[in-house]
Design a protein around this motif. Sequence first.
Motif, PDB file in Angstrom:
ATOM      1  N   UNK A 109       0.831  -1.211   0.000  1.00 18.80           N
ATOM      2  CA  UNK A 109       0.000   0.000   0.000  1.00 18.80           C
ATOM      3  C   UNK A 109       0.864   1.259   0.000  1.00 18.80           C
ATOM      4  N   UNK A 110       1.878   1.263   0.844  1.00 21.04           N
ATOM      5  CA  UNK A 110       2.776   2.427   0.926  1.00 21.04           C
ATOM      6  C   UNK A 110       3.425   2.697  -0.436  1.00 21.04           C
ATOM      7  N   UNK A 111       3.648   1.629  -1.184  1.00 18.20           N
ATOM      8  CA  UNK A 111       4.351   1.762  -2.468  1.00 18.20           C
ATOM      9  C   UNK A 111       3.412   1.786  -3.673  1.00 18.20           C
ATOM     10  N   UNK A 112       2.120   1.893  -3.412  1.00 18.15           N
ATOM     11  CA  UNK A 112       1.172   1.654  -4.504  1.00 18.15           C
ATOM     12  C   UNK A 112       1.094   2.776  -5.536  1.00 18.15           C
ATOM     13  N   UNK A 113       1.610   3.968  -5.224  1.00 14.93           N
ATOM     14  CA  UNK A 113       1.555   5.053  -6.216  1.00 14.93           C
ATOM     15  C   UNK A 113       2.750   5.083  -7.144  1.00 14.93           C
ATOM     16  N   UNK A 114       3.752   4.271  -6.884  1.00 15.70           N
ATOM     17  CA  UNK A 114       4.917   4.294  -7.772  1.00 15.70           C
ATOM     18  C   UNK A 114       4.591   3.555  -9.071  1.00 15.70           C
ATOM     19  N   UNK A 115       5.180   4.014 -10.201  1.00 13.22           N
ATOM     20  CA  UNK A 115       4.882   3.344 -11.473  1.00 13.22           C
ATOM     21  C   UNK A 115       5.249   1.864 -11.446  1.00 13.22           C
ATOM     22  N   UNK A 116       4.403   1.052 -12.078  1.00 12.90           N
ATOM     23  CA  UNK A 116       4.671  -0.394 -12.114  1.00 12.90           C
ATOM     24  C   UNK A 116       5.737  -0.662 -13.186  1.00 12.90           C
ATOM     25  N   UNK A 117       6.679  -1.522 -12.901  1.00 12.63           N
ATOM     26  CA  UNK A 117       7.658  -1.857 -13.952  1.00 12.63           C
ATOM     27  C   UNK A 117       6.996  -2.673 -15.064  1.00 12.63           C
ATOM     28  N   UNK A 118       7.513  -2.563 -16.304  1.00 12.14           N
ATOM     29  CA  UNK A 118       6.952  -3.354 -17.402  1.00 12.14           C
ATOM     30  C   UNK A 118       7.305  -4.821 -17.237  1.00 12.14           C
ATOM     31  N   UNK A 119       8.498  -5.080 -16.746  1.00 13.69           N
ATOM     32  CA  UNK A 119       8.810  -6.460 -16.365  1.00 13.69           C
ATOM     33  C   UNK A 119       9.856  -6.476 -15.259  1.00 13.69           C
ATOM     34  N   UNK A 120       9.834  -7.560 -14.500  1.00 14.98           N
ATOM     35  CA  UNK A 120      10.751  -7.695 -13.365  1.00 14.98           C
ATOM     36  C   UNK A 120      11.495  -9.016 -13.478  1.00 14.98           C
ATOM     37  N   UNK A 121      12.810  -8.926 -13.323  1.00 10.99           N
ATOM     38  CA  UNK A 121      13.642 -10.133 -13.340  1.00 10.99           C
ATOM     39  C   UNK A 121      14.163 -10.358 -11.921  1.00 10.99           C
ATOM     40  N   UNK A 122      13.954 -11.566 -11.427  1.00  6.40           N
ATOM     41  CA  UNK A 122      14.487 -11.935 -10.109  1.00  6.40           C
ATOM     42  C   UNK A 122      15.713 -12.821 -10.307  1.00  6.40           C
ATOM     43  N   UNK A 123      16.839 -12.391  -9.729  1.00  5.51           N
ATOM     44  CA  UNK A 123      18.045 -13.235  -9.730  1.00  5.51           C
ATOM     45  C   UNK A 123      17.997 -14.062  -8.456  1.00  5.51           C
TER      46      UNK A 123
END
Length: 189
Positions: A109-123
């Motif tokens: 919720x605290x982070x909900x206004x930040x733009x969503x990334x188009x894709x996320x890579x998890x290492x």
Amino acid sequence: MQKLIAIEGIDGSGKTTLSLALKEYFESKRRLKVLVTQEPFSADIINLIEKVGWDDPLLLTLLFAADRALHIRWISNKKDVDLIILDRYYFSSIAYQSALGLDKEWIKLVNSYFPKPNLTILLDVPIEIAINRIKNDKFNFRQKIDSLKKVREKYLELAKEYGFYVIDATKNKEEILRQAIKIIENYLV
Ligand SMILES: Nc1ncnc2c1ncn2[C@@H]1O[C@H](COP(=O)(O)OP(=O)(O)O)[C@@H](O)[C@H]1O
Ligand SMILES: Cc1cn([C@H]2C[C@H](O)[C@@H](COP(=O)(O)OP(=O)(O)O)O2)c(=O)[nH]c1=O
């Protein structure tokens, strides 16, 4: 249209190495304008975090969110860039601060206004391997080792929830780069 690619993973998983290699590849081979940015972003907030310590997840969530707001404001002025590679983004807050016991939904919720990334890579990498790679980490690494196992589990949960692309980060740098390029190029075409 600008694309946001987030690279996530525990300390020492190889995020910075991969981010810089991706920039090099997409600039030289694809002639794109690429910006790599890192969180934590602001030296002032890093200093404050170091001062207050790493054991209060509520305070950390708020400080990292303030840091992120500065980061995003800075990025929003970078209009002439095709690809922005984020070496950590708000999933770091969800994984690390929830690993310390804070409610995951509140961190979202605290982070909900930040733009969503188009894709996320998890290492994804076992902590023993990550620790070996970064014995001299600058952020009180010794204090965090105990919670890193939990952080890795949280990241794997988030990967399912948000559909991250997961790369086995025990592989060598070239193989990881190859897989990441494939993921991003599939997305861009
Ligand atoms: N795939 C890899 N195999 C072995 N060592 C790696 C690999 N990727 C990165 N490293 C090394 O591990 C250390 C930490 O990498 P770094 O990219 O800074 O990780 P992070 O940004 O996730 O903390 C560096 O010394 C880097 O050269
Ligand atoms: C952005 C962010 C980082 N962190 C933590 C993760 C790292 O342990 C530390 C940043 O250290 P850093 O050295 O930048 O990470 P890395 O070694 O992976 O390059 O801050 C959080 O706990 N929450 C956050 O929201």
